[in-house]
Design an enzyme around this catalytic site. Structure first.
Site, PDB file in Angstrom:
ATOM      1  CE1 TYR A  90       3.073  15.078  87.468  1.00  0.00           C
ATOM      2  CE2 TYR A  90       2.122  15.095  85.265  1.00  0.00           C
ATOM      3  CZ  TYR A  90       2.073  14.698  86.597  1.00  0.00           C
ATOM      4  OH  TYR A  90       1.031  13.923  87.044  1.00  0.00           O
ATOM      5  CB  CYS A  91       9.623  14.512  87.728  1.00  0.00           C
ATOM      6  SG  CYS A  91      10.781  15.903  87.900  1.00  0.00           S
ATOM      7  CD1 TRP A  92       9.431  16.615  94.688  1.00  0.00           C
ATOM      8  CD2 TRP A  92       7.449  15.615  94.695  1.00  0.00           C
ATOM      9  NE1 TRP A  92       8.816  16.921  95.877  1.00  0.00           N
ATOM     10  CE2 TRP A  92       7.593  16.318  95.903  1.00  0.00           C
ATOM     11  CE3 TRP A  92       6.259  14.907  94.463  1.00  0.00           C
ATOM     12  CZ2 TRP A  92       6.606  16.332  96.895  1.00  0.00           C
ATOM     13  CZ3 TRP A  92       5.271  14.928  95.442  1.00  0.00           C
ATOM     14  CH2 TRP A  92       5.463  15.632  96.642  1.00  0.00           C
ATOM     15  CE1 TYR A 114       0.540  16.120  92.501  1.00  0.00           C
ATOM     16  CE2 TYR A 114       2.103  16.550  94.286  1.00  0.00           C
ATOM     17  CZ  TYR A 114       0.816  16.251  93.857  1.00  0.00           C
ATOM     18  OH  TYR A 114      -0.187  16.081  94.794  1.00  0.00           O
TER      19      TYR A 114
END
Length: 360
Positions: free
Chosen positions: A95-97, A124
């Site tokens: 996952y990222c932002w 996130y």
């Protein structure tokens, strides 16, 4: 290989993956992350700032081209280091932002390696919204018991002993990295961000059995700079308590040992003096500074207990309507007496567990 997309990141959702990979920058990761995640950034702090500046000041195309080159190099490095020993059946969640280019880039490469890779939709931000909803919008069916007592009475040491004895505990000070009083910060160890505290708190709450009572140290609604969620604080305000009582001299000695890092750090000590809710007056403050300068930790601790902590605790007790289940009196705060106190509190908790279970 196809990339799986999941929409929630609760404990049960992520348990089936071998690793949770957070590809955001180290600064983003430090602020908060999914518990148990490892940080394999595709852009470090400086690279992320550089690409963002290019996007705003020059062009989206240039930012994407330069960013892609940096991402490729960083992913290659992770494959050669952190991920080099992962087996063929490795199952990572990435996952990222907000589930955009950074996580997609990493997931695409990992899936091409042959690993069964999943992406968290919305990244996130999806996880963070779920944490907030559960901590602030839901009621927690917990049966709390407070471990109460004056500052320096060994409550945290007793709480840890009870956890070792199998009593169900919630260590809020441990999660907040703070000793729970005005002078309770750690001189060289900052508290986590509020978001990170909430993530670890939710993980701790999810690990509790709601059918059993939970022992938690009595706290205010704020531990250092960390705020407790109102629902949890509401439960604590109504919970019955076990009070620990110890002699002043023993508490002063215990505090001198436990809080020595603050007393020897003049900047931290002055900051604590500044936050006193009632100003002690110039003469008293100067006497405390003189004790710190002389490295007389026990005398300083005793003065603070007598003139600040105990009067504040006495005022709070007058307004405290919570039932007292037991008072445990200690002669000393040596390990043997702390063990004895833990045994006494464990007896109270076992009785409460029987009450919670009801007739069998």
């Amino acid at each position: 290989m196809d990339i799986e997309v999941i929409t929630t990141a609760g404990a049960a959702d992520v348990a089936r993956f071998d690793a949770i990979i957070d590809v955001r920058s180290p600064a983003e990761f430090a602020e908060d992350h999914v518990p148990g995640a490892i940080n394999l950034p595709v852009l470090d702090n400086d690279e992320r700032a550089e690409v963002g500046t290019l996007y705003v000041q020059q062009s989206a195309f240039l930012a994407r081209r330069i960013g892609a080159a940096k991402v490729a190099r960083n992913v290659a490095r992770h494959l050669e280091t952190a991920l080099k020993d992962r087996p063929a059946n490795f199952k990572p969640l990435v996952y990222c932002w907000r589930g955009g280019q950074r996580s997609n880039a990493m997931a695409t490469i990992l899936s091409q390696v042959g690993w069964r890779t999943a992406l968290l939709a919305g990244g996130y931000k999806t996880y963070r919204r779920a944490v907030q909803a559960r901590l602030y919008d839901e009621a927690w069916p917990l049966k709390l018991v407070l471990l109460d007592g004056g500052t320096g009475s060994g409550k945290t040491a007793i709480l840890h002993r009870l956890a070792e004895r199998g009593v169900q505990t919630l260590d809020l000070e441990g999660l907040a990295n703070h000793r729970g009083s005005l002078f309770g910060g750690f001189a060289d160890a900052p508290q986590p961000h509020q978001k990170m505290f909430e993530s670890t708190l939710l993980a701790a709450l999810d690990g509790l059995d709601p059918a059993r009572p939970v022992l938690v140290e009595a706290e205010s609604s704020k531990i250092g700079e960390i705020n407790l969620p109102p629902a949890l604080w509401g439960l604590m305000k109504d919970a019955p308590r076990v009070e620990i009582v110890a002699p002043l001299e023993e508490r002063a000695s215990f505090l001198a040992m436990t809080y020595g890092d603050i007393a020897r750090n003049r900047r931290a000590l002055e900051e604590a003096f500044r936050r006193l809710p009632t100003h002690p007056g110039r003469e008293r403050l100067e006497s405390w500074r003189a004790l710190a300068e002389a490295d007389d930790q026990e005398a300083l601790a005793q003065a603070l207990v007598e003139l600040h902590y105990d009067p504040a605790y006495a005022r709070a007790r007058k307004k405290d309507a919570r039932p007292r289940l037991r008072t445990v009196m200690l002669e000393t705060l040596n390990p043997a007496d702390l063990d004895g106190a833990a045994d006494a509190v464990a007896g109270v908790m076992n009785d409460r567990e029987g009450v919670s279970a009801g007739p069998g």
